[in-house]
Design a protein around this motif. Structure first.
Motif, PDB file in Angstrom:
ATOM      1  N   LYS A  81       0.851  -1.197   0.000  1.00  0.00           N
ATOM      2  CA  LYS A  81       0.000   0.000   0.000  1.00  0.00           C
ATOM      3  C   LYS A  81       0.876   1.232   0.000  1.00  0.00           C
ATOM      4  O   LYS A  81       1.636   1.403   0.957  1.00  0.00           O
ATOM      5  N   PRO A  82       0.812   2.086  -0.950  1.00  0.00           N
ATOM      6  CA  PRO A  82       0.153   1.894  -2.234  1.00  0.00           C
ATOM      7  C   PRO A  82       0.898   0.820  -3.015  1.00  0.00           C
ATOM      8  O   PRO A  82       2.110   0.672  -2.872  1.00  0.00           O
ATOM      9  N   LYS A  83       0.185   0.092  -3.839  1.00  0.00           N
ATOM     10  CA  LYS A  83       0.770  -1.050  -4.545  1.00  0.00           C
ATOM     11  C   LYS A  83       1.791  -0.573  -5.568  1.00  0.00           C
ATOM     12  O   LYS A  83       1.491   0.226  -6.449  1.00  0.00           O
ATOM     13  N   VAL A  84       3.006  -1.077  -5.417  1.00  0.00           N
ATOM     14  CA  VAL A  84       4.098  -0.773  -6.343  1.00  0.00           C
ATOM     15  C   VAL A  84       4.629  -2.096  -6.855  1.00  0.00           C
ATOM     16  O   VAL A  84       5.022  -2.962  -6.070  1.00  0.00           O
ATOM     17  N   THR A  85       4.604  -2.276  -8.166  1.00  0.00           N
ATOM     18  CA  THR A  85       5.138  -3.513  -8.763  1.00  0.00           C
ATOM     19  C   THR A  85       6.293  -3.189  -9.685  1.00  0.00           C
ATOM     20  O   THR A  85       6.422  -2.065 -10.176  1.00  0.00           O
ATOM     21  N   TYR A  86       7.118  -4.177  -9.881  1.00  0.00           N
ATOM     22  CA  TYR A  86       8.251  -4.058 -10.799  1.00  0.00           C
ATOM     23  C   TYR A  86       8.198  -5.249 -11.737  1.00  0.00           C
ATOM     24  O   TYR A  86       8.174  -6.397 -11.300  1.00  0.00           O
ATOM     25  N   THR A  87       8.137  -4.973 -13.026  1.00  0.00           N
ATOM     26  CA  THR A  87       8.163  -6.037 -14.017  1.00  0.00           C
ATOM     27  C   THR A  87       9.550  -6.059 -14.630  1.00  0.00           C
ATOM     28  O   THR A  87       9.942  -5.129 -15.337  1.00  0.00           O
ATOM     29  N   ALA A  88      10.286  -7.095 -14.335  1.00  0.00           N
ATOM     30  CA  ALA A  88      11.637  -7.247 -14.869  1.00  0.00           C
ATOM     31  C   ALA A  88      11.540  -7.770 -16.299  1.00  0.00           C
ATOM     32  O   ALA A  88      10.470  -8.178 -16.756  1.00  0.00           O
ATOM     33  N   ASP A  89      12.658  -7.773 -16.989  1.00  0.00           N
ATOM     34  CA  ASP A  89      12.669  -8.318 -18.345  1.00  0.00           C
ATOM     35  C   ASP A  89      12.748  -9.843 -18.318  1.00  0.00           C
ATOM     36  O   ASP A  89      12.000 -10.515 -19.020  1.00  0.00           O
TER      37      ASP A  89
ATOM     38  N   PHE B 279      13.131   3.941 -12.466  1.00  0.00           N
ATOM     39  CA  PHE B 279      13.785   2.637 -12.363  1.00  0.00           C
ATOM     40  C   PHE B 279      14.720   2.613 -11.160  1.00  0.00           C
ATOM     41  O   PHE B 279      14.777   1.622 -10.436  1.00  0.00           O
ATOM     42  N   ARG B 280      15.469   3.691 -10.920  1.00  0.00           N
ATOM     43  CA  ARG B 280      16.402   3.730  -9.793  1.00  0.00           C
ATOM     44  C   ARG B 280      15.664   3.558  -8.460  1.00  0.00           C
ATOM     45  O   ARG B 280      16.136   2.847  -7.570  1.00  0.00           O
ATOM     46  N   VAL B 281      14.496   4.196  -8.341  1.00  0.00           N
ATOM     47  CA  VAL B 281      13.693   4.059  -7.119  1.00  0.00           C
ATOM     48  C   VAL B 281      13.214   2.618  -6.974  1.00  0.00           C
ATOM     49  O   VAL B 281      13.326   2.015  -5.898  1.00  0.00           O
ATOM     50  N   LYS B 282      12.687   2.050  -8.052  1.00  0.00           N
ATOM     51  CA  LYS B 282      12.206   0.665  -8.001  1.00  0.00           C
ATOM     52  C   LYS B 282      13.345  -0.309  -7.728  1.00  0.00           C
ATOM     53  O   LYS B 282      13.157  -1.321  -7.044  1.00  0.00           O
ATOM     54  N   LEU B 283      14.527  -0.014  -8.236  1.00  0.00           N
ATOM     55  CA  LEU B 283      15.695  -0.865  -7.991  1.00  0.00           C
ATOM     56  C   LEU B 283      16.030  -0.887  -6.501  1.00  0.00           C
ATOM     57  O   LEU B 283      16.288  -1.953  -5.936  1.00  0.00           O
ATOM     58  N   LYS B 284      15.994   0.267  -5.855  1.00  0.00           N
ATOM     59  CA  LYS B 284      16.275   0.326  -4.413  1.00  0.00           C
ATOM     60  C   LYS B 284      15.216  -0.432  -3.623  1.00  0.00           C
ATOM     61  O   LYS B 284      15.534  -1.168  -2.683  1.00  0.00           O
ATOM     62  N   LEU B 285      13.946  -0.277  -3.998  1.00  0.00           N
ATOM     63  CA  LEU B 285      12.873  -1.023  -3.332  1.00  0.00           C
ATOM     64  C   LEU B 285      13.041  -2.524  -3.546  1.00  0.00           C
ATOM     65  O   LEU B 285      12.846  -3.324  -2.634  1.00  0.00           O
ATOM     66  N   PHE B 286      13.407  -2.910  -4.773  1.00  0.00           N
ATOM     67  CA  PHE B 286      13.608  -4.330  -5.108  1.00  0.00           C
ATOM     68  C   PHE B 286      14.733  -4.916  -4.264  1.00  0.00           C
ATOM     69  O   PHE B 286      14.598  -5.996  -3.702  1.00  0.00           O
ATOM     70  N   GLN B 287      15.858  -4.195  -4.198  1.00  0.00           N
ATOM     71  CA  GLN B 287      17.005  -4.701  -3.435  1.00  0.00           C
ATOM     72  C   GLN B 287      16.700  -4.804  -1.949  1.00  0.00           C
ATOM     73  O   GLN B 287      17.216  -5.687  -1.266  1.00  0.00           O
TER      74      GLN B 287
END
Length: 172
Positions: free
Chosen positions: A70-78, A101-109
């Protein structure tokens, strides 16, 4: 074409890459996997070859990862690649590294610390890590700036009419 001039492509099972705008314009009946860029489609071909020759176990196209509820954040990788030893890694092909992408990368890591992510860029026909590309680019820029500085210094010396020995004596 996207805002970064990436041409969307469709990769068919027989190994043909079709640019999406051609398929739409001529109303072709093409069935295949859709990619956001030609480089991504070419990397898909490379992964197919690696799987065929036993270099990797398997791979998945466009895996989705939930980064935040919440709020829903998704990352679709290749791609999600499974290596021969069973470890998995995420591969993302980039032409331009955006701030989103940089923000999503930090969240992903932060959410998936054990999952390795490889960010690749296509340069001179081969896929290289984006960190290597950035380092090479910075090195080239430093070298160019150094040459420009030397040339500017020599140009000043020519204007004043001094040679190197006279400049050395003046500085003392």
């Amino acid at each position: 074409m996207s805002k970064y001039n990436a041409k969307k492509v469709i990769f068919t099972e027989d190994g043909t890459l079709f640019e999406e705008w051609i398929v739409k314009r001529y109303k072709l009946d093409v069935i295949g996997t859709r990619f956001d860029s030609k480089a991504e489609g070419e990397y898909y071909q490379e992964l197919l070859q690696q799987r065929k020759y036993g270099e990797i176990k398997d791979f998945t196209c466009h895996p989705k990862f939930i980064l935040q509820e919440k709020p829903k954040v998704t990352y679709t990788a290749d791609f999600l690649v499974t290596d021969l030893d069973g470890t998995q890694r995420v591969v993302d092909i980039k032409g331009v590294e955006t701030s989103t992408f940089r923000v999503k990368l930090k969240l992903f890591q932060a959410k998936y610390p054990t999952l390795r992510i490889d960010i690749l860029i296509k340069k001179r026909g081969e896929f290289i890590p984006i960190k290597q590309f950035k380092k090479e680019k910075a090195d080239r820029k430093r070298a160019i700036n150094k040459l420009l500085k030397q040339a500017e210094g020599e140009r000043k010396n020519v204007r004043t009419g001094r040679n190197a020995s006279q400049i050395h004596r003046v500085k003392k």
